[in-house]
Motif scaffolding. Sequence first.
Motif, PDB file in Angstrom:
ATOM      1  N   MET A 197      97.209  31.703  48.923  1.00  0.00           N
ATOM      2  CA  MET A 197      97.286  32.850  48.262  1.00  0.00           C
ATOM      3  C   MET A 197      96.939  32.837  46.765  1.00  0.00           C
ATOM      4  O   MET A 197      96.131  33.830  46.463  1.00  0.00           O
ATOM      5  N   PRO A 198      96.692  31.665  46.227  1.00  0.00           N
ATOM      6  CA  PRO A 198      95.832  31.510  44.782  1.00  0.00           C
ATOM      7  C   PRO A 198      94.374  31.928  44.738  1.00  0.00           C
ATOM      8  O   PRO A 198      94.025  32.576  44.034  1.00  0.00           O
ATOM      9  N   LEU A 199      93.941  31.443  45.976  1.00  0.00           N
ATOM     10  CA  LEU A 199      92.590  31.694  46.052  1.00  0.00           C
ATOM     11  C   LEU A 199      92.323  33.234  46.510  1.00  0.00           C
ATOM     12  O   LEU A 199      91.123  34.021  46.135  1.00  0.00           O
ATOM     13  N   ILE A 200      92.952  33.921  47.095  1.00  0.00           N
ATOM     14  CA  ILE A 200      92.868  35.531  47.527  1.00  0.00           C
ATOM     15  C   ILE A 200      92.991  35.957  46.191  1.00  0.00           C
ATOM     16  O   ILE A 200      92.308  36.773  45.892  1.00  0.00           O
ATOM     17  N   LEU A 201      93.816  35.758  45.358  1.00  0.00           N
ATOM     18  CA  LEU A 201      94.173  36.587  43.945  1.00  0.00           C
ATOM     19  C   LEU A 201      92.919  36.077  43.090  1.00  0.00           C
ATOM     20  O   LEU A 201      92.902  36.970  42.203  1.00  0.00           O
ATOM     21  N   SER A 202      92.279  35.117  43.374  1.00  0.00           N
ATOM     22  CA  SER A 202      91.229  34.887  42.462  1.00  0.00           C
ATOM     23  C   SER A 202      90.085  35.571  42.672  1.00  0.00           C
ATOM     24  O   SER A 202      88.949  35.452  42.187  1.00  0.00           O
ATOM     25  N   LEU A 203      89.733  36.317  43.860  1.00  0.00           N
ATOM     26  CA  LEU A 203      88.806  36.876  44.140  1.00  0.00           C
ATOM     27  C   LEU A 203      88.319  38.041  43.282  1.00  0.00           C
ATOM     28  O   LEU A 203      89.466  38.450  42.816  1.00  0.00           O
ATOM     29  N   PRO A 204      87.199  38.278  43.186  1.00  0.00           N
ATOM     30  CA  PRO A 204      87.000  39.626  42.097  1.00  0.00           C
ATOM     31  C   PRO A 204      87.318  40.810  42.829  1.00  0.00           C
ATOM     32  O   PRO A 204      87.366  41.213  44.021  1.00  0.00           O
ATOM     33  N   GLY A 205      87.797  41.552  42.118  1.00  0.00           N
ATOM     34  CA  GLY A 205      88.411  43.026  42.658  1.00  0.00           C
ATOM     35  C   GLY A 205      89.983  43.088  42.975  1.00  0.00           C
ATOM     36  O   GLY A 205      90.459  44.191  43.284  1.00  0.00           O
ATOM     37  N   THR A 206      90.503  42.067  42.641  1.00  0.00           N
ATOM     38  CA  THR A 206      92.047  41.828  43.192  1.00  0.00           C
ATOM     39  C   THR A 206      92.867  42.406  41.874  1.00  0.00           C
ATOM     40  O   THR A 206      92.379  42.069  40.736  1.00  0.00           O
ATOM     41  N   THR A 207      93.708  43.079  42.141  1.00  0.00           N
ATOM     42  CA  THR A 207      94.651  43.635  40.890  1.00  0.00           C
ATOM     43  C   THR A 207      96.092  43.263  41.486  1.00  0.00           C
ATOM     44  O   THR A 207      96.437  42.582  42.445  1.00  0.00           O
ATOM     45  N   SER A 208      96.880  43.806  40.471  1.00  0.00           N
ATOM     46  CA  SER A 208      98.471  43.301  40.731  1.00  0.00           C
ATOM     47  C   SER A 208      98.918  44.211  42.130  1.00  0.00           C
ATOM     48  O   SER A 208      99.848  43.895  42.627  1.00  0.00           O
ATOM     49  N   GLU A 209      98.218  45.480  42.358  1.00  0.00           N
ATOM     50  CA  GLU A 209      98.578  46.223  43.566  1.00  0.00           C
ATOM     51  C   GLU A 209      98.260  45.358  44.613  1.00  0.00           C
ATOM     52  O   GLU A 209      98.987  45.793  45.849  1.00  0.00           O
ATOM     53  N   THR A 210      97.281  44.520  44.799  1.00  0.00           N
ATOM     54  CA  THR A 210      96.830  43.737  46.231  1.00  0.00           C
ATOM     55  C   THR A 210      97.527  42.648  46.263  1.00  0.00           C
ATOM     56  O   THR A 210      97.679  42.141  47.514  1.00  0.00           O
ATOM     57  N   GLU A 211      98.532  42.196  45.254  1.00  0.00           N
ATOM     58  CA  GLU A 211      99.193  40.869  45.732  1.00  0.00           C
ATOM     59  C   GLU A 211     100.165  41.022  46.759  1.00  0.00           C
ATOM     60  O   GLU A 211     100.342  40.033  47.611  1.00  0.00           O
ATOM     61  N   PRO A 212     101.002  42.122  47.089  1.00  0.00           N
ATOM     62  CA  PRO A 212     101.679  42.461  48.145  1.00  0.00           C
ATOM     63  C   PRO A 212     101.172  42.281  49.552  1.00  0.00           C
ATOM     64  O   PRO A 212     101.566  41.662  50.535  1.00  0.00           O
ATOM     65  N   TYR A 213      99.890  42.912  49.573  1.00  0.00           N
ATOM     66  CA  TYR A 213      99.146  42.886  50.663  1.00  0.00           C
ATOM     67  C   TYR A 213      98.688  41.308  51.016  1.00  0.00           C
ATOM     68  O   TYR A 213      98.476  40.794  52.252  1.00  0.00           O
ATOM     69  N   ALA A 214      98.266  40.633  50.062  1.00  0.00           N
ATOM     70  CA  ALA A 214      97.870  39.192  50.476  1.00  0.00           C
ATOM     71  C   ALA A 214      99.086  38.468  50.590  1.00  0.00           C
ATOM     72  O   ALA A 214      98.815  37.473  51.579  1.00  0.00           O
ATOM     73  N   GLU A 215     100.133  38.631  50.224  1.00  0.00           N
ATOM     74  CA  GLU A 215     101.271  37.884  50.698  1.00  0.00           C
ATOM     75  C   GLU A 215     101.803  38.234  52.050  1.00  0.00           C
ATOM     76  O   GLU A 215     101.911  37.429  53.007  1.00  0.00           O
ATOM     77  N   ASP A 216     101.368  39.525  52.636  1.00  0.00           N
ATOM     78  CA  ASP A 216     101.734  39.793  54.035  1.00  0.00           C
ATOM     79  C   ASP A 216     100.754  39.098  54.939  1.00  0.00           C
ATOM     80  O   ASP A 216     101.055  38.666  56.185  1.00  0.00           O
ATOM     81  N   ILE A 217      99.301  39.230  54.449  1.00  0.00           N
ATOM     82  CA  ILE A 217      98.414  38.395  55.131  1.00  0.00           C
ATOM     83  C   ILE A 217      98.589  36.926  54.996  1.00  0.00           C
ATOM     84  O   ILE A 217      98.603  36.269  56.250  1.00  0.00           O
ATOM     85  N   SER A 218      99.167  36.278  54.006  1.00  0.00           N
ATOM     86  CA  SER A 218      99.340  35.045  54.186  1.00  0.00           C
ATOM     87  C   SER A 218     100.782  34.722  55.080  1.00  0.00           C
ATOM     88  O   SER A 218     100.522  33.801  55.830  1.00  0.00           O
ATOM     89  N   ASP A 219     101.590  35.358  55.137  1.00  0.00           N
ATOM     90  CA  ASP A 219     102.640  35.506  56.172  1.00  0.00           C
ATOM     91  C   ASP A 219     102.315  35.342  57.528  1.00  0.00           C
ATOM     92  O   ASP A 219     102.717  34.721  58.456  1.00  0.00           O
ATOM     93  N   GLN A 220     101.304  36.402  57.853  1.00  0.00           N
ATOM     94  CA  GLN A 220     100.948  36.785  59.086  1.00  0.00           C
ATOM     95  C   GLN A 220     100.232  35.439  59.721  1.00  0.00           C
ATOM     96  O   GLN A 220     100.082  34.936  60.744  1.00  0.00           O
ATOM     97  N   LEU A 221      99.202  34.883  58.587  1.00  0.00           N
ATOM     98  CA  LEU A 221      98.388  33.657  59.076  1.00  0.00           C
ATOM     99  C   LEU A 221      99.390  32.408  59.428  1.00  0.00           C
ATOM    100  O   LEU A 221      98.967  31.826  60.322  1.00  0.00           O
ATOM    101  N   GLN A 222     100.172  32.477  58.652  1.00  0.00           N
ATOM    102  CA  GLN A 222     101.245  31.252  58.889  1.00  0.00           C
ATOM    103  C   GLN A 222     102.129  31.365  60.295  1.00  0.00           C
ATOM    104  O   GLN A 222     102.335  30.189  60.895  1.00  0.00           O
ATOM    105  N   GLN A 223     102.152  32.734  60.574  1.00  0.00           N
ATOM    106  CA  GLN A 223     102.716  32.849  61.801  1.00  0.00           C
ATOM    107  C   GLN A 223     101.771  32.609  62.998  1.00  0.00           C
ATOM    108  O   GLN A 223     102.143  31.714  63.935  1.00  0.00           O
TER     109      GLN A 223
END
Length: 120
Positions: free
Chosen positions: A1-27
């Motif tokens: 998750m911190p790696l995704i948020l550290s990518l260029p172009g990420t904002t506070s709006e992309t954080e929920p999407y990154a969490e969803d992707i992280s949850d799906q990857l864990q599943q």
Amino acid sequence: MPLILSLPGTTSETEPYAEDISDQLQQVVAGLAAIEERCAALLALHASLASKHLAVVSRRLAAVATIFLPISFLAGFFGQNFSALVGSIEGWPAFLILGVGLSVACAGVTVFVLSRRGWN
């Protein structure tokens, strides 16, 4: 998750999407781990069945070898001493008793001993 948020172009709006992707990857990883465990169990079951089949075949081969070993000895004995035995053994009764009877008796005794010991 911190790696995704550290990518260029990420904002506070992309954080929920990154969490969803992280949850799906864990599943997905959890599902793959479950499949791996099932495959390991199937391989263990296959090895067990193959071992059982090998034991059955080995047991049958041992029984056959036990039956034919004394018969092979008798055939070898009569084969080596045939010239000496021809002069002293005459007639069909002697041939049937010594040639056929001893082989059948050896096989019968061996089968009887094996059946008493519980061999199939």
